[in-house]
Design a protein around this motif. Structure first.
Motif, short mmCIF file in Angstrom:
data_model
loop_
_atom_site.label_atom_id
_atom_site.label_comp_id
_atom_site.label_asym_id
_atom_site.label_seq_id
_atom_site.Cartn_x
_atom_site.Cartn_y
_atom_site.Cartn_z
N UNK A 35 0.84 -1.20 0.00
CA UNK A 35 0.00 0.00 0.00
C UNK A 35 0.88 1.25 0.00
N UNK A 36 1.88 1.26 0.85
CA UNK A 36 2.80 2.40 0.92
C UNK A 36 3.52 2.60 -0.42
N UNK A 37 3.92 1.48 -1.04
CA UNK A 37 4.63 1.56 -2.32
C UNK A 37 3.73 2.12 -3.42
N UNK A 38 2.47 1.71 -3.44
CA UNK A 38 1.55 2.21 -4.46
C UNK A 38 1.29 3.70 -4.27
N UNK A 39 1.26 4.15 -3.03
CA UNK A 39 1.13 5.59 -2.79
C UNK A 39 2.34 6.35 -3.33
N UNK A 40 3.51 5.73 -3.21
CA UNK A 40 4.72 6.34 -3.75
C UNK A 40 4.68 6.41 -5.28
N UNK A 41 4.05 5.42 -5.90
CA UNK A 41 3.91 5.45 -7.36
C UNK A 41 3.04 6.62 -7.79
N UNK A 42 1.98 6.87 -7.03
CA UNK A 42 1.13 8.04 -7.32
C UNK A 42 1.95 9.32 -7.17
N UNK A 43 2.76 9.40 -6.10
CA UNK A 43 3.61 10.57 -5.88
C UNK A 43 4.61 10.74 -7.02
N UNK A 44 5.17 9.63 -7.48
CA UNK A 44 6.11 9.68 -8.60
C UNK A 44 5.43 10.20 -9.86
N UNK A 45 4.20 9.76 -10.08
CA UNK A 45 3.45 10.23 -11.24
C UNK A 45 3.21 11.73 -11.19
N UNK A 46 2.84 12.20 -10.01
CA UNK A 46 2.62 13.64 -9.85
C UNK A 46 3.91 14.42 -10.10
N UNK A 47 5.02 13.88 -9.61
CA UNK A 47 6.31 14.54 -9.81
C UNK A 47 6.70 14.56 -11.29
N UNK A 48 6.43 13.47 -12.00
CA UNK A 48 6.71 13.43 -13.43
C UNK A 48 5.88 14.46 -14.19
N UNK A 49 4.63 14.60 -13.77
CA UNK A 49 3.77 15.59 -14.41
C UNK A 49 4.27 17.02 -14.19
N UNK A 50 4.99 17.22 -13.10
CA UNK A 50 5.55 18.54 -12.79
C UNK A 50 7.00 18.66 -13.27
N UNK A 51 7.49 17.61 -13.99
CA UNK A 51 8.88 17.56 -14.44
C UNK A 51 9.88 17.65 -13.29
N UNK A 52 9.47 17.18 -12.13
CA UNK A 52 10.37 17.10 -10.97
C UNK A 52 11.00 15.71 -10.97
N UNK A 53 12.02 15.55 -11.78
CA UNK A 53 12.60 14.22 -11.99
C UNK A 53 13.31 13.69 -10.76
N UNK A 54 13.88 14.57 -9.96
CA UNK A 54 14.57 14.12 -8.76
C UNK A 54 13.59 13.48 -7.77
N UNK A 55 12.45 14.14 -7.56
CA UNK A 55 11.44 13.59 -6.65
C UNK A 55 10.85 12.31 -7.21
N UNK A 56 10.63 12.28 -8.54
CA UNK A 56 10.08 11.08 -9.17
C UNK A 56 11.03 9.90 -9.00
N UNK A 57 12.33 10.13 -9.24
CA UNK A 57 13.31 9.06 -9.09
C UNK A 57 13.34 8.54 -7.66
N UNK A 58 13.29 9.44 -6.70
CA UNK A 58 13.32 9.05 -5.29
C UNK A 58 12.11 8.20 -4.93
N UNK A 59 10.92 8.62 -5.39
CA UNK A 59 9.69 7.88 -5.07
C UNK A 59 9.69 6.50 -5.72
#
Length: 227
Positions: free
Chosen positions: A105-129
């Motif tokens: 569950x925690x990992x899937x929430x991180x995938x959502x966070x990564x998606x949001x970061x990708x949409x904002x072109x925040x690649x560092x946050x996306x990679x971390x998530x």
């Protein structure tokens, strides 16, 4: 004598009914597990719900097992609030800790966070998530695989992005959006191959989509257990 025979027959009838119900519960459970292993999470969830319904209020090891599988199906469908609530109830009823399901569950929430970061072109946050999600045990997951490919494309790693989207499209040929990305990447890789003297900066520039992430994708999972 007649009363005694009646009671015996009644007891036998009840026993047969309970036996039939238990077999029905097990049948729905197996149908659900089979669907889950095929990546058919909606069908799996329906069968797990039927199995619990046919349990008619009985609570025991079999029902705990079914509920755990139900949580896994909900995780696959992105129904994370429902999964969290059912996992909490499962822990209360069984007295056990289901750490692997909680981590999923925690990992899937991180995938959502990564998606949001990708949409904002925040690649560092996306990679971390994305990395953190994998550390929590998420592997055979459709959104993880898709977001990894998107990250590579947004980072200008064209060949790697092409390879990742190729693998993804082979697994999910019905995804027309990903197929379009694959076509773009194929053309991009060919263009770069035809122009080997391009600078590193020129090689990394190209089409960038603003919106990538699609929620509630269904994965093709590996078999559970959770503990």
């Amino acid at each position: 004598m007649k009363k005694k025979i009646y009671l015996v027959l009644l007891t036998m009838g009840l026993s047969l009914n309970l036996f039939a119900c238990k077999n029905e519960v097990k049948a729905y459970r197996m149908e659900g597990i089979t669907a889950l292993e095929k990546g058919e999470a909606e069908k799996a969830l329906e069968n797990f719900d039927l199995a619990l319904e046919k349990s008619k209020g009985r609570v025991g090891t079999l029902q705990y097992d079914i509920l755990a599988y139900k949580v896994e199906a909900e995780i696959q469908l992105g129904k994370l609030d429902e999964a969290e609530e059912n996992l909490k109830n499962l822990g209360t009823l069984s007295g056990k800790s289901y750490e692997k399901l909680q981590n999923l569950i925690s990992a899937k929430k991180l995938i959502v966070s990564a998606g949001n970061a990708l949409n904002e072109n925040d690649l560092e946050s996306a990679r971390s998530a994305l990395d953190e999600a994998k550390e929590k045990g998420l592997t055979a997951d459709r959104e993880l695989e898709y977001n990894e490919a998107v990250y590579l494309e947004k980072n200008g790693e064209w060949q790697k992005a092409y390879d990742s989207f190729s693998q993804y499209c082979n697994r999910y040929p019905e995804d027309t959006e990903a197929a379009r990305e694959l076509t773009f990447l194929e053309n991009r890789v060919k263009a770069l191959g035809a122009n080997p003297l391009l600078s590193a900066t020129e090689q990394r520039t190209g089409k960038r989509h603003h919106k990538y992430v699609r929620k509630n994708r269904v994965k093709k999972p590996a078999p559970s257990p959770w503990d």
